[in-house]
Design a protein around this motif. Sequence first.
Motif, PDB file in Angstrom:
ATOM      1  N   GLU A  35    -110.275  44.269   3.423  1.00  0.00           N
ATOM      2  CA  GLU A  35    -110.257  45.001   2.155  1.00  0.00           C
ATOM      3  C   GLU A  35    -110.594  46.486   2.327  1.00  0.00           C
ATOM      4  O   GLU A  35    -110.357  47.287   1.430  1.00  0.00           O
ATOM      5  CB  GLU A  35    -111.221  44.369   1.147  1.00  0.00           C
ATOM      6  N   ASP A  36    -111.151  46.837   3.507  1.00  0.00           N
ATOM      7  CA  ASP A  36    -111.462  48.241   3.776  1.00  0.00           C
ATOM      8  C   ASP A  36    -110.299  48.992   4.419  1.00  0.00           C
ATOM      9  O   ASP A  36    -110.332  50.211   4.517  1.00  0.00           O
ATOM     10  CB  ASP A  36    -112.677  48.362   4.713  1.00  0.00           C
ATOM     11  N   ILE A  37    -109.282  48.258   4.880  1.00  0.00           N
ATOM     12  CA  ILE A  37    -108.225  48.860   5.705  1.00  0.00           C
ATOM     13  C   ILE A  37    -106.996  49.162   4.856  1.00  0.00           C
ATOM     14  O   ILE A  37    -106.496  48.313   4.130  1.00  0.00           O
ATOM     15  CB  ILE A  37    -107.830  47.927   6.870  1.00  0.00           C
ATOM     16  N   LEU A  57    -101.669  40.952   6.594  1.00  0.00           N
ATOM     17  CA  LEU A  57    -101.504  42.399   6.434  1.00  0.00           C
ATOM     18  C   LEU A  57    -100.411  42.706   5.403  1.00  0.00           C
ATOM     19  O   LEU A  57    -100.566  43.584   4.555  1.00  0.00           O
ATOM     20  CB  LEU A  57    -101.155  43.047   7.770  1.00  0.00           C
ATOM     21  N   ALA A  58     -99.292  41.963   5.500  1.00  0.00           N
ATOM     22  CA  ALA A  58     -98.186  42.188   4.573  1.00  0.00           C
ATOM     23  C   ALA A  58     -98.574  41.826   3.146  1.00  0.00           C
ATOM     24  O   ALA A  58     -98.292  42.576   2.205  1.00  0.00           O
ATOM     25  CB  ALA A  58     -96.967  41.384   5.012  1.00  0.00           C
ATOM     26  N   VAL A  59     -99.223  40.690   2.982  1.00  0.00           N
ATOM     27  CA  VAL A  59     -99.614  40.232   1.643  1.00  0.00           C
ATOM     28  C   VAL A  59    -100.585  41.214   0.988  1.00  0.00           C
ATOM     29  O   VAL A  59    -100.505  41.487  -0.208  1.00  0.00           O
ATOM     30  CB  VAL A  59    -100.236  38.824   1.715  1.00  0.00           C
ATOM     31  N   LEU A  76     -92.696  50.487  10.553  1.00  0.00           N
ATOM     32  CA  LEU A  76     -93.854  50.029   9.816  1.00  0.00           C
ATOM     33  C   LEU A  76     -93.569  48.705   9.138  1.00  0.00           C
ATOM     34  O   LEU A  76     -92.415  48.357   8.874  1.00  0.00           O
ATOM     35  CB  LEU A  76     -94.282  51.067   8.768  1.00  0.00           C
ATOM     36  N   LEU A  77     -94.647  47.973   8.889  1.00  0.00           N
ATOM     37  CA  LEU A  77     -94.571  46.696   8.185  1.00  0.00           C
ATOM     38  C   LEU A  77     -94.936  46.932   6.735  1.00  0.00           C
ATOM     39  O   LEU A  77     -95.993  47.492   6.423  1.00  0.00           O
ATOM     40  CB  LEU A  77     -95.551  45.699   8.807  1.00  0.00           C
TER      41      LEU A  77
END
Length: 299
Positions: A35-37, A57-59, A76-77
């Motif tokens: 949640e910090d990233i 990461l995607a979600v 990038l994703l």
Amino acid sequence: MAWRCVHISRPARLKLKDGQMLIVQDDDTITLPLEDITCCVLDTPQITLSGALLSTLAVQGIILIVPDARHHPAGLLLPFHQHYAQADIIQFQISASLPLRKRLWQLLVTTKINNQAAVLNMQRHSEAKRLQNMIDLVTSGDKANIEAQAARFYWSRLFLNFTRANEADKRNGLLNYGYAILRAALARACVAAGLIPSLGVHHASRTNAFNLVDDLIEPFRPFVDQMVAQYHPEPATASASLEDRQFMVGILSQSVLIGQETMTILAATEIVASNLVKALEHNSAALLRLPVCIAGGSS
């Protein structure tokens, strides 16, 4: 709100554990709350990732940037579109009138030139006012292409012995790296707001999946320019080092103004994307609020 941009330059294994990112490097293990990233830059090809982490990461809408052989961001994703009003917002984009799109582009160009003039002013350049005066020449749709004229004026005064076409100049490498980080953040913001990044208001290339991003990035570019101008990279002909790239990733934490509110560039990308939706919905370019430079420079 997410605020951390993770830059990984050494071989590592990345995993998902208890809802957090686990980074394993040699005998060291680092755990970071997801949640910090907001952004993760993989600045080395010697990285392995778990499928579970990629999916999470995607979600969660966390940008994952991968480099090419020269360490420049190459891809990038981004998540699939998950906005609750996705269909309505797509329709706003598709049905946007030509006059509205021209007015939006005029606003983007004038704000860019205003920010470029502010950068010259921060550098105490005597001709900053001349650049500022070019704003009055920008008409709806910028038919006279004042943006390009302003760019030629601006670059010839911001740096000595400099051309944007010189790939051997480290300053260009840093500029392009910073722009790529910005582009990724704006792509993320567009998707989060329900916008289709390929449908631009001015850029309309059939082969560009990020036409809209390349429209919205224009007023943000001078913030990267200011970082490079303050950084004074030496020597100008060297390639960007790891330290240089790590420095430029910090662009997302630089401070800007939207209206009377000071915020990070990362937050500004989200505000701009959400305001564009309002502008398209209500057929009013005035609803698009854009970032401007803070007097005295970024912090």
